[in-house]
Scaffold this active site. Structure first.
Site, PDB file in Angstrom:
ATOM      1  CB  ALA A   2      -0.914   0.023   1.234  1.00 48.66           C
ATOM      2  CE  LYS A   3       1.632   7.668  -3.442  1.00 50.85           C
ATOM      3  NZ  LYS A   3       2.586   7.119  -4.389  1.00 50.85           N
ATOM      4  CB  VAL A   4       4.658   4.576   2.683  1.00 48.92           C
ATOM      5  CG1 VAL A   4       5.067   4.985   4.101  1.00 48.92           C
ATOM      6  CG2 VAL A   4       5.268   3.212   2.350  1.00 48.92           C
TER       7      VAL A   4
END
Length: 348
Positions: A342-344
């Protein structure tokens, strides 16, 4: 999952010429002002702090500042302050923190600690309202617009151009050499069919090596990250010099090698590595000038005529972003929804 696999990543790759133009038209005056203010304080040393894709942009800045200005630079180890509580003397040191979102807690904490330790702090982000911008003395907005895909694309090239203009501003230049980049980027991205053909070489690859030297080395590292986070192919990035010191032994005629060859001193320094790779029968693909592509197994010719070596990384990464996208699609995967990732931090 997006309705069409890779729809978001593809759209953001395509936005890059417009983003580069926006920085040149709207962001450059502010970047010059920031550079002039910092130059007046005569920093004696530069530290660069970043994570992930931004770390590769910071490495590009390291090459720029050391080569163009003669300023010694180092990459920070954030845990020395955030985990170990070290209190270095940072008086007259410029700390440049590069972060797309400006929200990473360790970057915010380490930048705040550096400012208390006497550093001149500059945040380079895609979010002027971020915590990192707030804790830093100076801020540069890279003006990339919202980025939703997990693989960062437009924020990477926006960071490169912003850092280039900042470095040029430090030396009293307006960075006019960058004016032609948006049009060149558009021309490179229009050749996606070439990349789609090239991607067929990597559909069943078990691993790959990406190498370069000089200004192209950050490109190699960023390309490897893009390949791993989209297609899951283990991609190892090496400086050409490091590749010769052991890792060359793993290169054979099965595992592909991508060489990012800048047209200039970096490409000249990489030549012995290219010769050794060909001698080992490597499946060598070159991203670079025509004469280097013609001497390889395959490749993508970059429009390097008239483009200074320090600006070529903004073009080099574009076909490699497309390659990561096309390989992922060819393998039946969705670069917009990598498994277990997932996008941090969101960028805006």
């Amino acid at each position: 999952m997006s309705e069409q696999p890779g729809r978001i990543m593809s759209a953001e790759i395509a936005e890059q010429p417009a983003v580069l133009r926006r920085i040149l038209d709207q962001g450059a005056p502010r970047i010059r002002d920031v550079a002039a203010a910092i130059a007046a304080r005569h920093p004696r040393f530069v530290l660069l702090s970043a994570r992930g894709t931004s770390d590769h942009a910071a490495l590009y800045a390291k090459y720029l500042l050391e080569i163009r200005l003669g300023l010694p630079c180092g990459l920070t180890s954030m845990s020395t302050t955030t985990a170990y509580g070290a209190e270095p003397d940072l008086r007259d040191v410029l700390l440049i923190t590069v972060s797309q979102s400006g929200g990473s807690p360790d970057l915010v904490a380490s930048t705040g600690a550096a400012r208390k330790a006497g550093a001149i702090t500059l945040a380079v982000t895609n979010n002027a309202d971020s915590a990192l911008a707030a804790v830093s003395e100076y801020h540069i907005d890279i003006l990339a617009g919202p980025e939703k895909a997990l693989p960062a694309t437009k924020t990477y090239t926006a960071s490169l151009l912003s850092l280039y203009l900042f470095a040029e501003g430090l030396r009293g230049s307006d960075g006019a050499a960058a004016q032609g980049l948006p049009q060149l980027a558009e021309a490179v991205l229009s050749r996606q069919e070439e990349i789609r053909t090239l991607a067929s070489r990597y559909r069943f690859a078990g691993r790959m090596v990406i190498t370069s030297r000089g200004y192209g080395y950050p490109t190699a590292k960023e390309a490897a990250l893009k390949m791993m986070e989209t297609s899951y192919i283990p991609a190892l990035a090496y400086s050409g010099a490091d590749l010769l010191h052991g890792p060359l032994a793993m290169v054979d005629n099965v595992s592909p090698v991508i060489a990012v060859v800048t047209d200039g001193h970096g490409g000249e320094a990489l030549q012995p590595v290219l010769d050794r790779l060909r001698g080992r029968g490597a499946d060598l693909v070159v991203i670079g000038p025509k004469h280097q592509v013609d001497a390889a197994s395959a490749g993508f010719v970059l429009p390097t005529d008239g483009v200074s070596e320090e600006l070529q990384p903004l073009l080099e990464i574009l076909p490699l972003q497309l390659l990561a996208y096309e390989v992922t699609i060819a393998r039946g995967q969705d670069p917009d929804a990598p498994r277990a990732l997932a996008k941090v931090t969101e960028t805006s």
